[in-house]
Every structure is written in C-alpha cells, then in structure tokens.
Design an enzyme around this catalytic site. Structure first.
Site: not given
Ligand code: ZN
Length: 185
Positions: A46, A51, A88-89, A130-131, A134
C-alpha cells in the site's frame, strides 16, 4: 508512470491530513499511476499520497492480485481485533506488533469519482487501516507505548521464511526474536 521518492519518518509532510479529492481528472490519474509504480518498486502492499508528498486523501492498496485505488476513503464498519506485525515504507528497517480491527468495511471513490465499497480482513484489512491512517497524518508507530517496541527487520535473502512459520505462532513478541520482514505499506 514514474517511481517517486517515499518520504521518511521525520518529514513533516507525513503528518499533514490529506485534503478531500474533488478533481478526478488527469492529474489524479498520473498521481495514482505513479503511486502504484512506487508501491510496486518498494515493494509494498500500500501507499498513501502523503507518502509521496501529495497532501490528498488518496491511497493505493495491492494485496495478492487485488489492486485498489481509494479516494476519500472512510471506514464505515469494523469487527474484531487482530494483532500482527506491521511495517511502513516511511519507517524502513523496522516493524512492530499493532492491534487493528480484524475486518473493516471502507467506502471510497475510484479514480473516476464513482462510489465504491471494499471489505477486507487479514493483510488487506490491515493495509486499509494503515493507509487510511496515513491520510490522517498518523503512523503506526503512534500506537506504540515506546519506540523500544520497534523490531529491527532485515530485508532480502537472509530471511528464513519457511522455517519461521511454525515457531512464529507461539514465539514471544519482542526484539530478541528474529522476525520475517512484514508487509510494508
Ligand atoms: Zn506506511
């Protein structure tokens, strides 16, 4: 499509709430295509527009062969609890156990502005939550009592994925245990 740099923890743009998407024209489609390319390049399951530095309520999720593009998403129903590793990226190299809802129902709009409804559990349900976080400027680390709860994770070939499954179920939670790289989003 182009891969864009992913903002990392500490960048204040990760903390900005995504603005409501009101234009579903070409600029949005270019952004979504870039987000998909960036998510797949990472790789992750995702990615949210903040981000990549775009303060919009837009995210993409891809679990298995299911690709979702969600504008202005909202959780309208949720059931159960599920505790699992999450990464998380924007926080590379770490993961932590986070309790989420087990199953969520999300109402959103697609890239043309049409209303869509998505239900997800397991990894998909976790990625959706999670998204959506964000888009509120929230990161999974905000749920932790302490950053000491972060578990360093490796990437790539040194993971023992098959051997790890049996013991993962009852292994103690904590940084002493070597963990698989969790799905990142
Ligand atoms: Zn994340």
């Amino acid at each position: 499509m182009s891969v864009r740099p992913i903002l990392l923890l500490g960048d204040p743009r990760l903390r900005i709430r995504g603005e409501v998407v009101t234009s579903f024209a070409r600029p949005l489609h270019v952004l979504l295509d870039d987000m998909i390319a960036t998510m797949r390049d990472a790789p992750g399951v995702g990615l949210a527009a903040p981000q990549v530095g775009e303060p919009l309520a837009a995210c993409v999720v891809e679990v298995g062969d299911r690709l979702l593009e969600l504008m202005n998403p909202k959780i309208v129903k949720s059931t159960g609890d599920d505790r699992d590793l999450e990464g998380c990226l924007s926080v590379p190299g770490y993961a932590a156990y986070v309790t989420r809802r087990e199953r969520v129902w999300v109402v959103a709009q697609d890239r043309r502005g049409r209303r869509i409804k998505v239900a997800g559990s397991g990894l998909l349900g976790r990625a959706l939550q999670h998204e959506l976080d964000h888009l509120q400027g929230k990161l999974y680390i905000d749920y932790l009592d302490s950053l000491d709860d972060l578990i360093p994770v490796g990437r790539g070939d040194d993971e023992e994925e098959d051997a790890g499954d049996a013991e993962a179920a009852d292994a103690p939670k904590g940084r002493a245990r070597r963990v698989k790289t969790p799905a990142l989003a």
